[in-house]
Write an enzyme that holds these catalytic residues in place. Sequence first.
Site, PDB file in Angstrom:
ATOM      1  N   HIS A 123      -7.020  -5.953  -0.300  1.00  0.00           N
ATOM      2  CA  HIS A 123      -5.946  -4.971  -0.202  1.00  0.00           C
ATOM      3  C   HIS A 123      -4.862  -5.454   0.774  1.00  0.00           C
ATOM      4  O   HIS A 123      -5.074  -5.448   1.977  1.00  0.00           O
ATOM      5  CB  HIS A 123      -6.493  -3.618   0.241  1.00  0.00           C
ATOM      6  CG  HIS A 123      -5.464  -2.533   0.243  1.00  0.00           C
ATOM      7  ND1 HIS A 123      -4.754  -2.209  -0.890  1.00  0.00           N
ATOM      8  CD2 HIS A 123      -4.989  -1.737   1.225  1.00  0.00           C
ATOM      9  CE1 HIS A 123      -3.894  -1.241  -0.599  1.00  0.00           C
ATOM     10  NE2 HIS A 123      -4.024  -0.936   0.679  1.00  0.00           N
ATOM     11  N   ASP A 125     -15.503 -20.848  -6.137  1.00  0.00           N
ATOM     12  CA  ASP A 125     -14.680 -20.651  -4.941  1.00  0.00           C
ATOM     13  C   ASP A 125     -14.799 -19.223  -4.403  1.00  0.00           C
ATOM     14  O   ASP A 125     -13.997 -18.781  -3.583  1.00  0.00           O
ATOM     15  CB  ASP A 125     -13.207 -20.962  -5.257  1.00  0.00           C
ATOM     16  CG  ASP A 125     -12.682 -20.121  -6.408  1.00  0.00           C
ATOM     17  OD1 ASP A 125     -13.477 -19.322  -6.987  1.00  0.00           O
ATOM     18  OD2 ASP A 125     -11.495 -20.219  -6.748  1.00  0.00           O
ATOM     19  N   ASP A 165     -18.623 -16.087 -10.548  1.00  0.00           N
ATOM     20  CA  ASP A 165     -17.661 -16.969  -9.895  1.00  0.00           C
ATOM     21  C   ASP A 165     -17.223 -18.122 -10.797  1.00  0.00           C
ATOM     22  O   ASP A 165     -16.032 -18.398 -10.968  1.00  0.00           O
ATOM     23  CB  ASP A 165     -18.310 -17.502  -8.598  1.00  0.00           C
ATOM     24  CG  ASP A 165     -17.382 -18.378  -7.775  1.00  0.00           C
ATOM     25  OD1 ASP A 165     -16.262 -18.635  -8.240  1.00  0.00           O
ATOM     26  OD2 ASP A 165     -17.797 -18.792  -6.679  1.00  0.00           O
ATOM     27  N   VAL A 167     -14.239 -16.572  -6.042  1.00  0.00           N
ATOM     28  CA  VAL A 167     -13.224 -15.714  -6.658  1.00  0.00           C
ATOM     29  C   VAL A 167     -13.574 -15.508  -8.129  1.00  0.00           C
ATOM     30  O   VAL A 167     -13.904 -16.452  -8.836  1.00  0.00           O
ATOM     31  CB  VAL A 167     -11.827 -16.386  -6.567  1.00  0.00           C
ATOM     32  CG1 VAL A 167     -10.792 -15.595  -7.342  1.00  0.00           C
ATOM     33  CG2 VAL A 167     -11.417 -16.561  -5.115  1.00  0.00           C
ATOM     34  N   SER A 212       0.845  -1.196   0.000  1.00  0.00           N
ATOM     35  CA  SER A 212       0.000   0.000   0.000  1.00  0.00           C
ATOM     36  C   SER A 212       0.885   1.252   0.000  1.00  0.00           C
ATOM     37  O   SER A 212       1.686   1.418  -0.917  1.00  0.00           O
ATOM     38  CB  SER A 212      -0.954  -0.055   1.205  1.00  0.00           C
ATOM     39  OG  SER A 212      -1.998   0.836   1.037  1.00  0.00           O
ATOM     40  N   ASP A 242     -14.604 -18.980 -14.359  1.00  0.00           N
ATOM     41  CA  ASP A 242     -13.253 -19.539 -14.428  1.00  0.00           C
ATOM     42  C   ASP A 242     -13.256 -21.051 -14.182  1.00  0.00           C
ATOM     43  O   ASP A 242     -12.211 -21.662 -13.992  1.00  0.00           O
ATOM     44  CB  ASP A 242     -12.331 -18.819 -13.430  1.00  0.00           C
ATOM     45  CG  ASP A 242     -12.899 -18.804 -12.015  1.00  0.00           C
ATOM     46  OD1 ASP A 242     -13.815 -19.605 -11.724  1.00  0.00           O
ATOM     47  OD2 ASP A 242     -12.431 -17.995 -11.194  1.00  0.00           O
ATOM     48  N   ASP A 263      -8.782  -6.185  -4.521  1.00  0.00           N
ATOM     49  CA  ASP A 263      -8.374  -5.042  -3.693  1.00  0.00           C
ATOM     50  C   ASP A 263      -9.543  -4.073  -3.573  1.00  0.00           C
ATOM     51  O   ASP A 263     -10.147  -3.685  -4.584  1.00  0.00           O
ATOM     52  CB  ASP A 263      -7.162  -4.344  -4.345  1.00  0.00           C
ATOM     53  CG  ASP A 263      -6.473  -3.367  -3.400  1.00  0.00           C
ATOM     54  OD1 ASP A 263      -7.170  -2.545  -2.773  1.00  0.00           O
ATOM     55  OD2 ASP A 263      -5.236  -3.417  -3.294  1.00  0.00           O
TER      56      ASP A 263
END
Length: 537
Positions: free
Chosen positions: A462, A275, A268, A277, A201, A271, A426
Site C-alpha cells: 500500500h 522473487d 511465485d 512477487v 491512499s 511468472d 496492496d
Amino acid sequence: MVRKHALISAIVGLSTSTGVLARSYNGQAACTAAAISQPSLFGAEIQSLTVEEVRNRTVPSNGNAFPSNLTVSYCGVNISYTHTGWNDLINVEVWLPLDTWNGRFQGTGGGGWQMSSGAPALASAVDEGYSAARTDGGHPDATASVASASNWALLSPGNINFPLLQDFAAVALSDMAILGKSITKSYYGQKPEYSYWTGCSTGGRQGMMLAQRYPDLYDGILAKAPAINWDSFVVTEYWPQLVMNTLGAYPPPCEIEAFTQAAVAACDELDGLKDGVISDANACAFDPYSIVGKSFSCNGTDESIFTREGAAVVEAAWVGPVDASGKKEWYGLNKDASLAGIANTVVAAANFSARGAPFAISAEYIKYFLTRDPALDLRNITGEDFFRLLQHSRNQFSSIIGTADPDLSLFKSHGGKIITWHGLADELIFPNGTEDYYKRVMAQVADVQDFYRIFEAPGVGHCSGGAGPQPRDDLKALVEWVENGVAPDTLPVVNTTLNGAEPGPGEELPRRKICAWPKKQRYNGGDPLVADSFDCV
Ligand SMILES: *[C@@H]1O[C@H](CO)[C@@H](O)[C@H](O)[C@H]1NC(C)=O
Ligand SMILES: *[C@@H]1O[C@H](CO)[C@@H](O)[C@H](O)[C@H]1NC(C)=O
Ligand SMILES: *[C@@H]1O[C@H](CO)[C@@H](O)[C@H](O)[C@H]1NC(C)=O
Ligand SMILES: *[C@@H]1O[C@H](CO)[C@@H](O)[C@H](O)[C@H]1NC(C)=O
Ligand SMILES: *[C@@H]1O[C@H](CO)[C@@H](O)[C@H](O)[C@H]1NC(C)=O
Ligand SMILES: *[C@@H]1O[C@H](CO)[C@@H](O)[C@H](O)[C@H]1NC(C)=O
Ligand SMILES: *[C@@H]1O[C@H](CO)[C@@H](O)[C@H](O)[C@H]1NC(C)=O
Ligand SMILES: *[C@@H]1O[C@H](CO)[C@@H](O)[C@H](O)[C@H]1NC(C)=O
C-alpha cells in the site's frame, strides 16, 4: 491590498529536466503579510492570514513516502477560514519557494483520516521548485501522527458532523486549490502555469475527487493507490474480522502470515521468476484449505498446525465479502499481500486469549458513520448486519465520499491528465477496485488512455513496501504528459534488491517496467535486474 514589488518582477528562463518552464521570478513580492493580497473564497470568511519567511529549514524524512531530509527556503503563508454557518475552522498552509519557483503549483494530499501529509510533502514539492499547499480540512488532530475520526465524526451520538465530513471528502480540497493558487499569484505576480495534485491512499482519493467534482482546478493528478469506492472497500476491510467473530476463532498473526508465505511459495514462479512477487494474481489458484493440518513454524520456533479456521479467515481476505446468496459484494486482496492489516489479531499476554484487531479506519467508519454509535461493540455485528451496513454505506455515503463517479469528461475536456499506480500486493485497498473504476470510466468516456492511465505494480504494498520494486518518477512522467504530450506506457521502478542480488556497479535504472493497464508485466527470461528482460503484454 497592493503588492509593492510586482512591477519589478523579472522572469529568467532556466532549463529543467522536462525542458519547459523553470523560471526564477526575481523581484517577486516581499514575504510579508502586507505584500500578499487576501484571497477570496465564495461562501467562506477568511479569519486570518499570516506570513513568515523561512530560510534553510530542515524537514526530516517521513518514512517511505518522503525518504529524504530536505533543507528548504520558502515564504510560508497560513490562511484560516470558515464556511459561514458550518462551524468549521480550516487551516491551509502554502509554501512558496523563495528563490527558484518553477512556475507550477502542487496540491499535496493526506492518508487515512488525515487530509495532509504535513511538512514533508510541502518540503518535497518546494525542493523541486513548486509552490505547494496542504489543508487540515478543519479536523482536529489532522496532522497528528495517528489521526482518528473519533474526535470529529459525531456532533453527538447518532448525529454525524456532515459539514466536517463534506470538508474531508471534497469541499476543503477545492478550497485549498483556489486559495493556494491565489496566494501563488499574489506572491509571484503571475498565475501558476500548471497545477498538479499528488497523493496516495486518501491522497489518491482526494485527487480523483478533484478530477470528478472540480475538473478545472488541476492539470495533472497523481492519484496513487486511491481510496476510491470508499463506501464499499472500507466496510470490506472488516470482512475477515466478521468471519473470525462468526467462527469464534482468532488465528495468531504468525499462522496468517504462514498462509501468505505458502501462497507465495506456490505461485511465485508462475511468472518465471523467483522473487517473492506474484505478478499475475489471477493465475494463482492456491487454496488455503489445501494445507490445513500441515505444520508450519512461527519464526522458526514452535511447530504449529494450519487450522480450518485460519484457512477460512485467509480465504475471506482473498475473496472478499460473499453474502448468504453467494453474491460477491466487493473484492479481496491478492495472495502476496500482507494480511496483517485486515486479518490481524492480538493475543493478551496475561491469559493467551486472542481477539480480532480490526483495521482502525474501517472500525471507526462502521462505528461513527454507519451505526453512529460510539459505544458499539463491533464484535456484536452479525453477518446479516454486515451486509445491511454495506448497503447503508453505499446508499448514504457513495455520493459524499465514494469518489467513484466514472464521468471524467469535463476533466478530459479541460485537458487534464491522471496517472494512478496501484501496488498489486496492496494490503489495505483492493487493487481490483481501481480496475473496476477504470473499466467504468472506459464505458462512459471515449479514449480514456488519452488522458487517464492506471499502472499495476506487481508485489508493491500500500503506497510503498512489499517485495516488488517500487514505481518512481511518477510525477515526472505526469509533468511530461501534461506539458509535452508524452503519454507514459510504462513507469520505471527503483532498484530495490531483487532475488537477494544487489544492483551491479554502474547499472542504470530502470530495471523493470510497470505497465499501463490492461497490459501486464511479463518476464521474458534473462537478467531479472534489467528492464529489457520484461515486456508489457
Ligand atoms: C503555519 O502553521 C504551521 C503549522 O501549524 C506552523 O508551523 C507555521 O509556523 C505557521 N506559519 C505561519 C506563517 O504562520
Ligand atoms: C542558508 O544556506 C545557504 C547555503 O548553505 C547559506 O549560504 C546561507 O547563509 C544560509 N542562510 C541562512 C539564513 O542561514
Ligand atoms: C535525517 O536526519 C536525521 C537526524 O536529524 C538522521 O538521523 C537521519 O539518518 C537522516 N535521514 C536521512 C535519510 O538522511
Ligand atoms: C517474527 O519475528 C519478527 C522479527 O522478530 C517479528 O517482527 C514478527 O512480528 C514475528 N512474527 C510473528 C507472526 O510473530
Ligand atoms: C479481481 O477481478 C478479476 C476479474 O477482473 C477476478 O478474476 C479476480 O478474482 C478478482 N480478484 C480478487 C482478489 O478479488
Ligand atoms: C484476557 O486478558 C485480556 C487483557 O487483560 C482481557 O481483556 C480479556 O477479557 C481476558 N480474556 C479472558 C478470556 O479472560
Ligand atoms: C453484545 O452482545 C452481547 C450478547 O448478545 C450483549 O450482552 C452485549 O450487551 C452486546 N454489547 C453491545 C455493546 O451491544
Ligand atoms: C541503485 O543503483 C545504483 C547504481 O547501481 C546504486 O548506487 C544504488 O545503491 C542502488 N540503490 C538501491 C536502493 O538499490
